[in-house]
Design an enzyme around this catalytic site. Structure first.
Site, PDB file in Angstrom:
ATOM      1  CE  LYS A 178      12.124  35.649  57.409  1.00 33.42           C
ATOM      2  NZ  LYS A 178      12.899  34.468  56.970  1.00 33.42           N
TER       3      LYS A 178
ATOM      4  CD  GLU B 126      24.448  41.079  45.877  1.00 34.81           C
ATOM      5  OE1 GLU B 126      23.205  41.080  45.970  1.00 34.81           O
ATOM      6  OE2 GLU B 126      25.195  41.247  46.858  1.00 34.81           O
TER       7      GLU B 126
ATOM      8  N   GLY C 220      20.049  41.864  53.829  1.00 37.82           N
ATOM      9  CA  GLY C 220      19.588  40.986  52.757  1.00 37.82           C
ATOM     10  C   GLY C 220      19.709  41.699  51.426  1.00 37.82           C
TER      11      GLY C 220
ATOM     12  CD  GLU D 211      24.464  47.533  56.953  1.00 40.20           C
ATOM     13  OE1 GLU D 211      25.192  47.434  55.950  1.00 40.20           O
ATOM     14  OE2 GLU D 211      24.499  48.488  57.726  1.00 40.20           O
TER      15      GLU D 211
ATOM     16  CB  THR E 266      14.284  41.815  50.533  1.00 34.97           C
ATOM     17  OG1 THR E 266      14.490  40.734  49.632  1.00 34.97           O
ATOM     18  CG2 THR E 266      13.339  41.391  51.627  1.00 34.97           C
TER      19      THR E 266
ATOM     20  CB  CYS F 249      27.232  41.658  51.531  1.00 40.16           C
ATOM     21  SG  CYS F 249      27.904  41.850  53.185  1.00 40.16           S
TER      22      CYS F 249
HETATM   23  P1  NDP Z   1      16.853  38.267  50.804  1.00 37.18           P
HETATM   24  O1  NDP Z   1      16.652  39.719  50.675  1.00 37.18           O
HETATM   25  O2  NDP Z   1      16.199  37.384  49.815  1.00 37.18           O
HETATM   26  O3  NDP Z   1      16.394  37.744  52.219  1.00 37.18           O
HETATM   27  C1  NDP Z   1      16.892  38.281  53.432  1.00 37.18           C
HETATM   28  C2  NDP Z   1      15.900  37.988  54.527  1.00 37.18           C
HETATM   29  O4  NDP Z   1      14.716  38.750  54.289  1.00 37.18           O
HETATM   30  C3  NDP Z   1      15.451  36.535  54.594  1.00 37.18           C
HETATM   31  O5  NDP Z   1      15.260  36.180  55.945  1.00 37.18           O
HETATM   32  C4  NDP Z   1      14.157  36.583  53.826  1.00 37.18           C
HETATM   33  O6  NDP Z   1      13.288  35.509  54.084  1.00 37.18           O
HETATM   34  C5  NDP Z   1      13.586  37.899  54.319  1.00 37.18           C
HETATM   35  N1  NDP Z   1      12.535  38.464  53.495  1.00 37.18           N
HETATM   36  C6  NDP Z   1      12.266  38.247  52.181  1.00 37.18           C
HETATM   37  N2  NDP Z   1      11.193  38.963  51.793  1.00 37.18           N
HETATM   38  C7  NDP Z   1      10.750  39.649  52.878  1.00 37.18           C
HETATM   39  C8  NDP Z   1       9.700  40.580  53.122  1.00 37.18           C
HETATM   40  N3  NDP Z   1       8.856  40.940  52.153  1.00 37.18           N
HETATM   41  N4  NDP Z   1       9.561  41.081  54.361  1.00 37.18           N
HETATM   42  C9  NDP Z   1      10.412  40.740  55.338  1.00 37.18           C
HETATM   43  N5  NDP Z   1      11.427  39.864  55.186  1.00 37.18           N
HETATM   44  C10 NDP Z   1      11.614  39.337  53.965  1.00 37.18           C
HETATM   45  O7  NDP Z   1      18.433  38.049  50.822  1.00 37.18           O
HETATM   46  P2  NDP Z   1      19.191  36.680  50.893  1.00 37.18           P
HETATM   47  O8  NDP Z   1      18.767  35.897  52.080  1.00 37.18           O
HETATM   48  O9  NDP Z   1      19.111  36.069  49.545  1.00 37.18           O
HETATM   49  O10 NDP Z   1      20.688  37.179  51.200  1.00 37.18           O
HETATM   50  C11 NDP Z   1      21.563  37.564  50.197  1.00 37.18           C
HETATM   51  C12 NDP Z   1      21.551  39.074  50.046  1.00 37.18           C
HETATM   52  O11 NDP Z   1      21.922  39.680  51.270  1.00 37.18           O
HETATM   53  C13 NDP Z   1      22.582  39.533  49.044  1.00 37.18           C
HETATM   54  O12 NDP Z   1      22.016  40.536  48.236  1.00 37.18           O
HETATM   55  C14 NDP Z   1      23.673  40.112  49.895  1.00 37.18           C
HETATM   56  O13 NDP Z   1      24.462  41.065  49.264  1.00 37.18           O
HETATM   57  C15 NDP Z   1      22.907  40.671  51.043  1.00 37.18           C
HETATM   58  N6  NDP Z   1      23.771  40.830  52.214  1.00 37.18           N
HETATM   59  C16 NDP Z   1      24.131  42.087  52.614  1.00 37.18           C
HETATM   60  C17 NDP Z   1      25.009  42.271  53.663  1.00 37.18           C
HETATM   61  C18 NDP Z   1      25.397  43.630  54.128  1.00 37.18           C
HETATM   62  O14 NDP Z   1      25.892  43.745  55.254  1.00 37.18           O
HETATM   63  N7  NDP Z   1      25.208  44.685  53.357  1.00 37.18           N
HETATM   64  C19 NDP Z   1      25.576  41.131  54.381  1.00 37.18           C
HETATM   65  C20 NDP Z   1      25.128  39.861  53.877  1.00 37.18           C
HETATM   66  C21 NDP Z   1      24.250  39.726  52.837  1.00 37.18           C
HETATM   67  P3  NDP Z   1      13.254  34.331  52.996  1.00 37.18           P
HETATM   68  O15 NDP Z   1      14.506  33.570  53.226  1.00 37.18           O
HETATM   69  O16 NDP Z   1      12.038  33.583  53.296  1.00 37.18           O
HETATM   70  O17 NDP Z   1      13.211  34.966  51.644  1.00 37.18           O
END
Ligand code: NDP
Length: 485
Positions: free
Chosen positions: A175, A387, A228, A250, A232, A284
């Site tokens: 997803k 963050e 993400g 991650e 989450t 990130c």
């Molecule tokens: P989110 O955690 O909001 O979302 C990430 C993904 O998880 C999206 O597809 C989201 O869907 C989905 N999601 C949300 N809630 C759930 C759930 N309960 N169960 C399963 N899936 C869920 O992060 P962002 O998209 O806002 O991305 C930014 C974040 O990602 C920042 O904190 C950043 O630091 C981190 N990140 C980390 C990296 C790493 O390698 N460590 C690399 C890049 C980013 P939906 O869009 O519908 O909410």
């Protein structure tokens, strides 16, 4: 004119969401809806998992060389569609088209190419036990893997998970973020063209709390890879833990840049600017806390601020744009709220902090925010610990090595850090003392796909990249054969 509707991809076919419901997909540079994305639910997840389970029977038995050939073809197709994909990523995400063309899309091709060749060289261990037994380790694919990816580097991070998983013989239900679904959708077309068998990759679009959590909770999805936010990630761990799933997380970062007085200041300023503001600070690995040793602090700050104000903010489709739009209206509000908080916490805004003036007509409804530099904040205030994930950076002076290590380690995050010094001994000492998964010395974001990648503390658990990914997506099984006398 009716707007395009994206579709889910299950069993090699593009399919409507079972509910027939769609979400708006907004172009962040204009604020206008430009396509619709499936609002999938647990029934769509179920259909995708069933397709993935069926495909696993054959794909897991497909010879390594054949899996490698198909993934290499897919990499070539991404290269051949570079312009189309870069433009789509730019419109979906708001990032400058130039960045999508030089970073996101080439890196997606590189991910498939890297793991397509890595599997050909991957070997497992064997041990002879005192002439009595021969132990060897089988590394078998784990089955259906669930993948959830974020919006900041949409195709890059999507492919970073999908490539090693399917290379190892697993099948995938993924997803992408519903904010940036377009390039994952386009990738499915390329998978069909590359000859990837139906059901090896399945994509369920939609909301995290609905489509995402259905994948996470599905009993037949035994492996989860999530990139993400930390909140989450915690929720996913909470669901997956009692089901004993294998989970890689991650998560977020609040990465420090440590600039010592003996550093090459020109380089340190140029690269800190890049690490602060690339992709509008929405990576990130961005360095959002800059610590500068006191003798060069004033010089650093004035030159850094001058350079930040010169960054060209504008239409992401313009070739000369260096700063595009943020991903959504709510994200701009979040970033703005941290600038307001910085003022309350005693910070001084040296530049930025507002919506940029002079945007082209087309972009007036878009989600832009100026590159923002803040000083004079206490090191342990919220703005320096939480963050923000936007074009906002704080700069703080320090007096010595011990102090800056404490400053750098003083958050709940631990993803990466950059150290700027010409003293080799100090570089090694500081690198060892920092509580992070990656340290860059006199550089930033130099990536080698062979190295382990991931964070410590609230930045996640597990490692991706290279052999770590191949290990993550396979299950070791030891076979012990008695050696006859
Ligand atoms: P989110 O955690 O909001 O979302 C990430 C993904 O998880 C999206 O597809 C989201 O869907 C989905 N999601 C949300 N809630 C759930 C759930 N309960 N169960 C399963 N899936 C869920 O992060 P962002 O998209 O806002 O991305 C930014 C974040 O990602 C920042 O904190 C950043 O630091 C981190 N990140 C980390 C990296 C790493 O390698 N460590 C690399 C890049 C980013 P939906 O869009 O519908 O909410």
């Amino acid at each position: 004119m009716s707007l395009p509707k994206l579709a889910n991809y299950a069993g090699g076919k593009f399919v409507e969401p079972i509910s027939a419901a769609y979400l708006d997909n907004v172009d962040p540079s204009t604020g206008a809806v430009y396509s619709y994305v499936p609002d999938s639910d647990d029934r769509d997840a179920e259909r995708a998992v069933a397709a993935a389970e069926k495909a696993f029977v054959t794909w897991s038995q497909t010879p390594t060389a054949e899996r490698s050939r198909i993934l290499l073809k897919l990499a070539d197709l991404i290269d051949a569609n570079l312009e189309r994909l870069a433009r789509a990523e730019c419109i979906d995400n708001g990032k400058p088209v130039k960045l999508a063309r030089t970073l996101d899309i080439p890196r997606a091709a590189a991910n498939f190419r890297f793991f397509a060749t890595a599997i050909v060289h991957f070997h497992s261990e064997s041990h002879v036990t005192d002439g009595v037994g021969l132990n060897y380790t089988l590394r078998q694919p784990r089955g259906v893997c669930g993948m959830i990816s974020p919006w900041n580097l949409p195709l890059y991070l999507f492919s970073w998970k999908v490539a090693p998983a399917i290379a190892c013989g697993n099948t995938v239900v993924a997803k992408p973020s519903e904010l940036t679904p377009m390039t994952a959708y386009m990738l499915c077309e390329l998978c069909t063209q590359a000859g990837l068998p139906p059901g090896v990759l399945n994509v369920v679009h939609g909301l995290g709390a609905k489509a995402g959590s259905a994948i996470v909770a599905h009993p037949n999805v035994r492996t989860l890879s999530f990139t993400g936010g930390t909140v989450t990630g915690r929720e996913i761990a909470r669901i997956a833990g009692p089901l004993f799933k294998k989970v890689g997380l991650e998560l977020g970062g609040k990465n420090p840049n440590l600039i010592f007085a003996d550093a090459d200041l020109d380089e340190a300023i140029r690269e800190s600017l890049r690490s602060s503001f690339t992709n509008q600070g929405q990576i990130c690995l961005c360095g959002s806390r800059v610590f500068v040793e006191r003798p060069v602090y004033d010089r650093f700050v004035s030159r850094f601020v001058e350079a930040a104000t010169k960054l060209r903010v504008g239409d992401p489709l313009d070739e000369f744009t260096e700063q595009g739009a943020l991903v959504s209206r709510s994200h701009v509000e979040k970033v703005r709220s941290y600038v307001d908080l910085a003022k309350q916490e005693g910070g001084r805004i040296l530049c930025g902090g507002a919506v940029p003036a002079g945007l082209p007509e087309r972009c007036r409804g878009g989600y832009f925010f100026e590159p923002t530099v803040i000083t004079e904040l206490p090191v342990d205030c919220r703005v320096n610990r939480e963050e923000i994930f936007g074009p906002v950076v704080t700069i703080t002076p320090f007096d010595d090595e011990r102090q800056v290590i404490d400053y750098a380690n003083g958050t709940d995050y631990g993803l990466s850090a950059a150290v700027w010094t010409s003293n080799v001994g100090r570089a090694h000492r500081v690198a060892e003392a920092l509580q992070v998964g990656t340290v860059w010395v006199n550089c930033w974001l130099v990536r080698d796909l062979r190295v382990p990648f991931g964070g410590v503390k609230n930045s996640g658990v597990g490692r991706e990249g290279g052999v770590e990914a191949l290990r993550f997506f396979t299950e070791p099984k030891n076979v012990c054969v008695r050696i006859p006398k």
